[in-house]
Design a protein around this motif. Structure first.
Motif, PDB file in Angstrom:
ATOM      1  N   ALA A 117      19.196 -22.104 -28.439  1.00 13.27           N
ATOM      2  CA  ALA A 117      20.456 -21.754 -28.324  1.00 13.27           C
ATOM      3  C   ALA A 117      21.363 -22.810 -29.721  1.00 13.27           C
ATOM      4  CB  ALA A 117      21.030 -22.006 -27.274  1.00 13.27           C
ATOM      5  N   ALA A 118      20.817 -24.336 -29.007  1.00 15.90           N
ATOM      6  CA  ALA A 118      21.843 -25.358 -30.508  1.00 15.90           C
ATOM      7  C   ALA A 118      20.785 -25.134 -31.604  1.00 15.90           C
ATOM      8  CB  ALA A 118      21.436 -26.766 -29.307  1.00 15.90           C
ATOM      9  N   ALA A 119      19.969 -25.209 -31.874  1.00 11.01           N
ATOM     10  CA  ALA A 119      18.936 -24.501 -32.834  1.00 11.01           C
ATOM     11  C   ALA A 119      19.831 -23.485 -34.678  1.00 11.01           C
ATOM     12  CB  ALA A 119      17.466 -23.844 -33.337  1.00 11.01           C
ATOM     13  N   LYS A 125      25.876 -22.816 -38.548  1.00 14.02           N
ATOM     14  CA  LYS A 125      27.148 -24.522 -39.111  1.00 14.02           C
ATOM     15  C   LYS A 125      26.576 -24.532 -40.649  1.00 14.02           C
ATOM     16  CE  LYS A 125      29.969 -27.696 -39.217  1.00 14.02           C
ATOM     17  NZ  LYS A 125      31.537 -27.079 -39.434  1.00 14.02           N
ATOM     18  N   TYR A 126      24.831 -24.855 -40.503  1.00  9.55           N
ATOM     19  CA  TYR A 126      24.747 -25.750 -42.179  1.00  9.55           C
ATOM     20  C   TYR A 126      25.080 -24.176 -43.469  1.00  9.55           C
ATOM     21  CZ  TYR A 126      20.727 -26.074 -45.657  1.00  9.55           C
ATOM     22  OH  TYR A 126      19.997 -26.080 -46.529  1.00  9.55           O
ATOM     23  N   ILE A 217      21.820 -13.278 -36.990  1.00 11.61           N
ATOM     24  CA  ILE A 217      21.169 -14.201 -36.399  1.00 11.61           C
ATOM     25  C   ILE A 217      20.597 -13.988 -35.302  1.00 11.61           C
ATOM     26  CG2 ILE A 217      21.606 -16.311 -35.532  1.00 11.61           C
ATOM     27  CD1 ILE A 217      22.211 -15.994 -38.797  1.00 11.61           C
ATOM     28  N   ALA A 218      19.244 -13.608 -35.498  1.00  6.68           N
ATOM     29  CA  ALA A 218      17.859 -12.848 -33.545  1.00  6.68           C
ATOM     30  C   ALA A 218      17.817 -14.318 -33.525  1.00  6.68           C
ATOM     31  CB  ALA A 218      16.901 -12.313 -34.592  1.00  6.68           C
ATOM     32  N   SER A 219      17.599 -13.595 -31.917  1.00  6.14           N
ATOM     33  CA  SER A 219      17.012 -14.771 -30.961  1.00  6.14           C
ATOM     34  C   SER A 219      15.430 -14.516 -30.692  1.00  6.14           C
ATOM     35  CB  SER A 219      17.088 -14.555 -29.911  1.00  6.14           C
ATOM     36  OG  SER A 219      17.288 -12.520 -28.949  1.00  6.14           O
ATOM     37  N   GLY A 239      16.057 -16.478 -37.616  1.00  5.33           N
ATOM     38  CA  GLY A 239      15.738 -17.047 -36.543  1.00  5.33           C
ATOM     39  C   GLY A 239      14.643 -17.664 -35.972  1.00  5.33           C
ATOM     40  N   PHE A 240      14.686 -17.878 -35.067  1.00  4.99           N
ATOM     41  CA  PHE A 240      12.971 -18.974 -34.463  1.00  4.99           C
ATOM     42  C   PHE A 240      12.404 -18.192 -33.905  1.00  4.99           C
ATOM     43  CE2 PHE A 240      16.914 -22.153 -35.100  1.00  4.99           C
ATOM     44  CZ  PHE A 240      16.508 -22.337 -36.697  1.00  4.99           C
TER      45      PHE A 240
END
Length: 696
Positions: A117-119, A125-126, A217-219, A239-240
């Motif tokens: 979640a923080a990433a 924001k980036y 933006i995916a989990s 996503g990551f």
């Protein structure tokens, strides 16, 4: 054999997710690989159960609780396993709850959703996206994950237009509402913390009508799921994902299936019939496929998520989780050479060995304290054993604490134990020996009294005042017996009794000896012509001498007891690890006054006896008194340094020894020669022989 369970999660009702089946088969492959190894759990065969949670949280929880409570709802049983009441570990879905407060035994091979979640917030924001929408699964996975993201997004200055929740078991109108909120929204960036099964419903609903360009933006749950590659609206999703990996031998295991093997498993049967659209021969029950499988089906020709091993991401996490459990079990029941199948253990013990350690210094066990290493961070420290008399009863203690005065640390120095109390007890070997000598001495004195009484009319008894002889024997009996008051646990009365009884009985004894010595001198003086000395030193005067000398000692003892009497005292200073229970003297002056007075009388008696030793007489008693006083003085002179330097109960033993030695010296030196003549030489027991008027 230990059993490990795994939940196979099917995403859609009445259909199978082949990707999830690959996870379950990877689990079985890992178990088989571990069982074939000799360095992990040698001689131990791991078994497993695979259960279908139907992608339902309630079903998964129900099965997990049944495992823990010993109920075995077996959907797919393997004949190689013996049923047991509980299983030591459960491998769950990657979206299982990560609340460590509710589930302290929960461990993961998937990174924490808080980090993801923080990433995601930093990534949004980036790219400068400050106006976004948010969609989540209405489960712990989605709710906790989105809560963590929204908190991180707020810290990054990102605004959220809406936040919607959905789970596929909800009515269709709920799905339509979520889709309409997304369509009407002005935010073109949507963060979706959604399970893959829920996300598929949302994407299919959004695809029903034209949709403005959206940046997803995916989990991790759906960003790496291959099914979403066919949806155009998912193009460009960010996503990551978990890193790809290779598991040697897994593809061959997945493809090594024959119709006979497939029929043994309901899950594989469903997979086979769904993949080839045919019904297997010998299958019981009805089938929706009219065509019967003819044996020409080739699993290697299939192109589906089950056979696709090009991107083993979550599959690798299943592989690692299973190995982590195996290594933990190995640590619990195996040593360097072999495993013990009889060891009983609880599931929480397995958890302890699943957690990797990354520390600069190992924790300091109880009994030690932490000492920071100079010039290094505070995480690097040495474990210093607690000093003597100190303990620490916690892990990583910063300081040791001193035990109370009457306590001493145990061997591990992690607790205080009461100090053992030492005193000369009745069951002590040394006390038993001294008691025997004391009673023996008293018995000897009584025997001499009996002998003297039976021969009280004989010259040797009547010579030199028989009354003083009986009084001396009585006082010697008391001297022997008073030593018994020094044995046993000191009390207020015993402390006062032992020293005063000793002082008075010994003065009485020495006073009698002194009286007999004076009688010898006076008797010789009386033989001189014109001497009238015995007129002034008759029996009355002799009694008065004994009474006067004894009265002085009584007065000294009374003053001692009145001013500062002896009392029981716990000596904590002489020994660190034990308590010496002894009698404190109270007034040291009083003690040494009693002892000094005895010494003065003994010395005076020795001088007088020494002067009278050569007086003419066949039986000059002064010779024996001189020798007895010499022994008496020698004993008590050596007593002083021994008394001061002896530790603990040996101080009392030295005092008892001095009493007994001096008493034996008196009774043997003074009365043994007389008893010998009375019993063995009765012919010498005459007045003429004693006065030296017969030839020897």
């Amino acid at each position: 054999m230990p059993n490990v369970s795994y939940f196979l999660k099917l995403l859609y009702p009445y259909s199978m997710d082949f990707r999830q089946l690959r996870f379950a088969r990877a689990f079985a492959f890992t178990i088989l690989e571990i069982n074939n190894r000799t360095d992990v759990l040698p001689g131990i065969t791991l078994g497993y159960w695979i259960h279908d949670s139907c992608s339902d949280v309630q079903m998964a929880i129900k099965i997990a609780l049944q495992f823990e409570n010993g109920l075995d709802p077996v959907f797919n049983d393997t004949n190689s396993c013996l049923k047991s009441a509980t299983v030591p570990a459960t491998v769950g879905d990657s979206t299982s709850s990560a609340d460590k407060h509710q589930f302290p035994a929960f461990l993961r091979t998937v990174p924490s959703d808080h980090h993801q979640a923080a990433a995601l917030a930093k990534m949004v924001k980036y790219y400068g996206w400050t106006w976004i929408g948010a969609v989540r699964s209405d489960t712990d996975y989605g709710n906790y994950g989105m809560a963590a993201f929204l908190k991180a997004a707020q810290e990054e200055g990102i605004c959220v237009e809406y936040s919607e929740a959905y789970i596929r078991t909800q009515p269709r109108r709920k799905l339509e509402r979520v889709a309409n909120v997304i369509r009407r929204s002005t935010a073109r960036v949507i963060v979706a913390f959604v399970h893959a099964g829920d996300m598929k419903f949302i994407i299919e609903e959004l695809a029903q009508q034209p949709l403005p360009p959206i940046q997803w933006i995916a989990s991790e749950s759906w960003i790496i799921h291959p099914d979403f590659l066919r949806f155009n609206i998912c193009t460009g999703a960010l996503g990551f994902g978990f890193p790809r990996s290779v598991i040697p031998g897994l593809r061959e295991f997945l493809l090594d299936l024959s119709p006979k093997q497939v029929l043994e498993s309901p899950l594989l049967t469903e997979f086979w019939e769904s993949s080839f659209s045919c019904s297997l021969k010998g299958r019981t029950g009805s089938s929706e496929f009219l065509r019967e499988c003819n044996g020409s089906e080739d699993i290697r020709a299939l192109q589906n998520p089950y056979t696709d091993t090009s991107q083993l991401r979550i599959t690798n996490l299943v592989y690692k989780a299973t190995y982590a459990i195996a290594h933990a079990l190995h640590s619990v029941i195996c040593n360097e050479t072999q495993c013990d199948q009889t060891i009983k253990f609880a599931p929480w013990q397995v958890k302890l060995f699943c957690v990797p350690k990354s520390v600069c210094s190992e924790s300091c066990p109880p009994g030690t304290r932490k000492a920071v290493q100079k010039g290094r961070p505070i995480c690097c420290f040495d474990c210093i054993p607690c000093a003597e008399g100190e303990i620490s009863n916690k892990t990583d203690s910063l300081d040791c604490i001193r035990c109370p005065a009457e306590f001493w640390p145990n061997m591990k120095q992690d607790g205080c134990l009461p100090k053992p109390v030492e005193f000369l007890s009745w069951d002590d070997t040394l006390a038993i020996i001294l008691t025997v000598f004391s009673i023996t001495g008293a018995f000897m004195a009584v025997c001499v009294i009996v002998v003297f009484y039976r021969h009280r009319a004989s010259p040797i008894v009547r010579a030199n005042n028989s009354e003083l002889s009986f009084l001396l024997l009585f006082s010697l009996t008391l001297c022997f017996l008073c030593s018994l008051t020094f044995i046993g646990q000191p009390s207020e009365w015993s402390c006062m009794l032992r020293h005063t009884a000793f002082g008075i009985t010994f003065v009485l004894c020495i006073s009698c000896v002194l009286g007999k010595t004076i009688v010898v001198l006076m008797a010789f003086k009386a033989t001189l012509p014109g001497s009238n000395v015995m007129k002034w030193f008759g029996p009355l005067q002799q009694r008065l001498i004994v009474f006067s000398f004894s009265l002085i000692q009584v007065l000294i003892c009374v003053l001692w007891l009145k001013i500062s009497p002896p009392f029981p005292f716990k000596n904590l200073k002489h020994y660190k690890e034990k308590i010496i229970l002894e009698c404190d003297l109270g007034s040291v002056i009083g003690f040494w006054a009693v002892l000094g007075y005895i010494g003065c009388l003994a010395f005076l008696c020795f001088i007088l006896a020494f002067l009278a030793r050569k007086l003419p007489d066949n039986f000059n008693e002064a010779k024996f008194i001189t020798f007895s006083m010499l022994i008496f003085c020698a004993v008590w002179i050596t007593f002083i340094p021994s008394y001061v330097s002896s530790p603990g109960k040996f101080t009392v033993a030295v005092e008892i020894f001095a009493i007994l030695a001096s008493s034996f010296g008196l009774i043997i030196c003074i009365f043994a020669p007389k008893c010998f003549i009375i019993v063995f030489r009765p012919e010498q027991n005459t007045k003429k022989h004693i006065t030296g008027k017969v030839l020897s």
